[in-house]
Design a protein around this motif. Structure first.
Motif, PDB file in Angstrom:
ATOM      1  N   ALA A 312      40.007 -51.658  31.923  1.00  0.00           N
ATOM      2  CA  ALA A 312      40.807 -52.802  31.501  1.00  0.00           C
ATOM      3  C   ALA A 312      40.003 -53.636  30.519  1.00  0.00           C
ATOM      4  N   VAL A 313      40.706 -54.371  29.658  1.00  0.00           N
ATOM      5  CA  VAL A 313      40.041 -55.212  28.670  1.00  0.00           C
ATOM      6  C   VAL A 313      39.242 -56.312  29.367  1.00  0.00           C
ATOM      7  N   GLY A 314      38.060 -56.595  28.847  1.00  0.00           N
ATOM      8  CA  GLY A 314      37.181 -57.608  29.435  1.00  0.00           C
ATOM      9  C   GLY A 314      35.853 -56.999  29.819  1.00  0.00           C
ATOM     10  N   GLU A 315      34.770 -57.672  29.448  1.00  0.00           N
ATOM     11  CA  GLU A 315      33.434 -57.122  29.670  1.00  0.00           C
ATOM     12  C   GLU A 315      33.165 -56.806  31.134  1.00  0.00           C
ATOM     13  N   VAL A 316      33.573 -57.689  32.033  1.00  0.00           N
ATOM     14  CA  VAL A 316      33.301 -57.454  33.456  1.00  0.00           C
ATOM     15  C   VAL A 316      33.998 -56.182  33.932  1.00  0.00           C
ATOM     16  N   ASN A 317      35.195 -55.881  33.416  1.00  0.00           N
ATOM     17  CA  ASN A 317      35.911 -54.667  33.804  1.00  0.00           C
ATOM     18  C   ASN A 317      35.220 -53.413  33.278  1.00  0.00           C
ATOM     19  N   VAL A 318      34.695 -53.506  32.052  1.00  0.00           N
ATOM     20  CA  VAL A 318      33.952 -52.376  31.492  1.00  0.00           C
ATOM     21  C   VAL A 318      32.695 -52.105  32.314  1.00  0.00           C
ATOM     22  N   VAL A 319      31.993 -53.163  32.696  1.00  0.00           N
ATOM     23  CA  VAL A 319      30.767 -53.007  33.495  1.00  0.00           C
ATOM     24  C   VAL A 319      31.078 -52.363  34.844  1.00  0.00           C
ATOM     25  N   ILE A 320      32.151 -52.803  35.501  1.00  0.00           N
ATOM     26  CA  ILE A 320      32.535 -52.224  36.791  1.00  0.00           C
ATOM     27  C   ILE A 320      32.774 -50.722  36.654  1.00  0.00           C
ATOM     28  N   GLU A 321      33.507 -50.332  35.608  1.00  0.00           N
ATOM     29  CA  GLU A 321      33.808 -48.904  35.398  1.00  0.00           C
ATOM     30  C   GLU A 321      32.542 -48.129  35.023  1.00  0.00           C
ATOM     31  N   MET A 322      31.644 -48.760  34.262  1.00  0.00           N
ATOM     32  CA  MET A 322      30.392 -48.085  33.904  1.00  0.00           C
ATOM     33  C   MET A 322      29.554 -47.798  35.143  1.00  0.00           C
ATOM     34  N   LYS A 323      29.473 -48.749  36.056  1.00  0.00           N
ATOM     35  CA  LYS A 323      28.713 -48.537  37.284  1.00  0.00           C
ATOM     36  C   LYS A 323      29.371 -47.447  38.128  1.00  0.00           C
ATOM     37  N   LYS A 324      30.684 -47.464  38.171  1.00  0.00           N
ATOM     38  CA  LYS A 324      31.432 -46.483  38.969  1.00  0.00           C
ATOM     39  C   LYS A 324      31.208 -45.059  38.462  1.00  0.00           C
ATOM     40  N   THR A 325      31.184 -44.894  37.127  1.00  0.00           N
ATOM     41  CA  THR A 325      31.070 -43.555  36.533  1.00  0.00           C
ATOM     42  C   THR A 325      29.645 -43.209  36.123  1.00  0.00           C
ATOM     43  N   LYS A 326      28.701 -44.140  36.409  1.00  0.00           N
ATOM     44  CA  LYS A 326      27.295 -43.953  36.021  1.00  0.00           C
ATOM     45  C   LYS A 326      27.168 -43.703  34.512  1.00  0.00           C
ATOM     46  N   ALA A 327      27.953 -44.440  33.739  1.00  0.00           N
ATOM     47  CA  ALA A 327      27.915 -44.308  32.276  1.00  0.00           C
ATOM     48  C   ALA A 327      26.561 -44.759  31.744  1.00  0.00           C
ATOM     49  N   ILE A 328      26.060 -44.067  30.731  1.00  0.00           N
ATOM     50  CA  ILE A 328      24.752 -44.409  30.171  1.00  0.00           C
ATOM     51  C   ILE A 328      24.871 -45.341  28.971  1.00  0.00           C
ATOM     52  N   ILE A 329      26.064 -45.499  28.449  1.00  0.00           N
ATOM     53  CA  ILE A 329      26.322 -46.497  27.406  1.00  0.00           C
ATOM     54  C   ILE A 329      27.818 -46.787  27.406  1.00  0.00           C
ATOM     55  N   GLY A 330      28.162 -47.982  27.007  1.00  0.00           N
ATOM     56  CA  GLY A 330      29.569 -48.369  26.952  1.00  0.00           C
ATOM     57  C   GLY A 330      29.704 -49.673  26.195  1.00  0.00           C
ATOM     58  N   GLY A 331      30.879 -50.271  26.296  1.00  0.00           N
ATOM     59  CA  GLY A 331      31.095 -51.533  25.604  1.00  0.00           C
ATOM     60  C   GLY A 331      32.524 -51.707  25.194  1.00  0.00           C
ATOM     61  N   GLU A 332      32.705 -52.512  24.164  1.00  0.00           N
ATOM     62  CA  GLU A 332      34.043 -52.807  23.683  1.00  0.00           C
ATOM     63  C   GLU A 332      34.114 -52.577  22.185  1.00  0.00           C
ATOM     64  N   GLY A 333      35.311 -52.299  21.710  1.00  0.00           N
ATOM     65  CA  GLY A 333      35.502 -51.959  20.305  1.00  0.00           C
ATOM     66  C   GLY A 333      35.325 -53.124  19.352  1.00  0.00           C
TER      67      GLY A 333
END
Length: 462
Positions: A312-333
């Motif tokens: 979902a849009v919003g930095e906190v939502n991106v961070v939650i999903e990154m932790k869930k999927t163990k993403a090594i990089i992410g962010g917003e467009g």
């Protein structure tokens, strides 16, 4: 004039009447609510909060109000003074603090300011925590400290340098590699704290820096949102100086955009794509961006053998999903780079360093790099509705209409077609639906947006 109370903080315009603007009284009330929430959340006798600000004109006034309120609650304050959003985020755990407040309205014009609120990890609060703070403010449930229990303020203006040292120490960063490339870069710091931090960082990499609007006066020389229509001066400067590229940040330095060597926009959607390309090439893994970000990140991630997820849009939502999927990089467009090896926050200093490494190792021009990526074009429009219309019902009808396609409803309605996509979101502050589309040509993106907007009018009866 406006005051917006949201889960991520308090944002408003300076001046005017209380409860409708970010007045001194409103500033004190919400700073106190955050302090009280910390006392209840941390359950500690002695609390510490890190406070920093961007260079906007109201910053010193707002910071003094916030810090005085916190020490009035018996909380110790670490004053970073002029700083950046990611610098404050890094400082919170380093100071072993219980939270942090960043005083910035990000890309908003000079009449705006805001209190952005952090937890003890230096990360933005979640929805539940933000809602509790708003409730405390509404109830004015404050209990200030007695004279012997007042907090203290300590000054620490070293954290931008500490932040730069932190970036230089990251495993994928090698300053000597970049120094050999002999880059020349123009920096637009929009007369805020990016004008301090980004040139300092570049100089550590041996980059020749041409400064443009790098005096932290708070007098923004153009609209501070780093979009093409606001960046004519740096685009011209890059060509005139025969620079390798340009760097633009917003006032609090969490959004990053690049200018190609020919003066064209690299595209803020592609900031994350380029940084992810470098990281994934070294350490394969997963990525995350929000639903309104370019499909190009998915393409690059899959090229490197990783899995892409949309949040979902919003930095906190991106961070939650990154932790869930163990993403090594992410962010917003919007040019926001989140690199967990550093910290879970959008960071233009980290993004700049990763981009420098990519260019130094790959060689060639920035324009050639941009042309090597999948090319997508976006349309961002909105459709105004009358206040009495049920926006949620309209979005539900659109989801049903396209139920045979790949549909996500975690944040509005996103429909992924084979060659393009559309994302529909309602505004939290006005009766509109935002219509974002992406396609392989600008004409196709605009045509899809117009088509969807007409269908919204049909289902809503307007």
């Amino acid at each position: 004039m406006t005051l917006i109370k949201s889960i991520s903080g308090i944002r408003g315009t300076i001046g005017g009447v209380t409860n409708d603007n970010l007045t001194p009284l409103d500033t004190v009330k919400f700073a106190a609510a955050y302090g009280v929430w910390l006392q209840e959340y941390a359950k500690k006798d002695k609390l510490k909060v890190v406070v920093g600000r961007d260079a906007r004109l109201s910053g010193e006034m707002i910071q003094n109000l916030v810090m005085s309120t916190l020490i009035g609650l018996g909380i110790e304050v670490v004053n970073l003074g002029l700083s950046t959003t990611p610098t404050v985020e890094i400082a919170v755990p380093l100071e072993e603090a219980d939270g942090g407040i960043i005083l910035t309205a990000s890309h908003n014009p000079k009449q705006w300011n805001a209190l952005k609120l952090l937890n003890e990890k230096g990360e933005f609060l979640n929805a539940k925590e933000g809602a509790l703070i708003l409730k405390i403010a509404e109830e004015e449930r404050f209990n200030f400290a007695e004279i012997d229990d007042l907090g203290i303020i300590t000054e620490n203006d070293a954290y931008i340098d500490i932040h730069i040292d932190h970036v230089l120490s990251l495993p994928l960063i090698n300053a000597e590699t970049v120094k050999k490339a002999n880059f020349k870069v123009v920096v637009d710091g929009v007369n805020s704290t990016g004008g301090i931090a980004i040139p300092k960082l570049l100089e550590e990499f041996g980059v020749e820096v041409v400064k443009l609007y790098c005096e932290p006066t708070g007098h923004f020389p153009h609209n501070p949102e780093p979009l093409k229509e606001h960046l004519g001066a740096i685009c011209e400067k890059v060509v005139k100086e025969n620079a390798d590229f340009g760097i633009v940040v917003d006032p609090d330095v969490d959004r990053l955009a690049f200018i190609c060597n020919d003066g064209s926009m690299f595209g803020e959607e592609y900031t994350l794509v380029a940084c992810a390309d470098y990281v994934l090439g070294k350490t394969p893994g997963n990525t995350v961006s929000n639903l309104s970000s370019s499909r190009a990140l998915r393409d690059i991630t899959e090229k490197h053998g990783g899995t892409y997820k949309a949040a979902a849009v919003g930095e906190v939502n991106v961070v939650i999903e990154m932790k869930k999927t163990k993403a090594i990089i992410g962010g917003e467009g919007n040019g926001g780079i989140i690199y967990p090896e550093s910290h879970y926050g959008r960071d233009s200093l980290v993004g700049t360093a990763l981009f420098l490494m990519l260019m130094a190792e790959r060689g060639g021009s920035v324009l050639e790099l941009r042309n090597s990526y999948p090319s997508y074009f976006m349309s961002k429009k909105k459709i105004e509705l009358t206040p009495e219309l049920d926006v949620d019902a309209i979005l539900e009808k659109m989801a049903i209409k396209y139920s045979q396609e790949q549909v996500s409803t975690i944040d509005g309605v996103k429909v992924d077609f084979k060659a393009n996509w559309v994302h529909l979101r309602k505004s939290n502050t006005e009766p509109i639906i935002r219509v974002y589309t992406e396609a392989e040509t600008q004409k196709e993106a605009d045509t899809l947006a117009d088509k969807i907007m007409e269908e919204i009018r049909e289902v809503s009866g307007i």
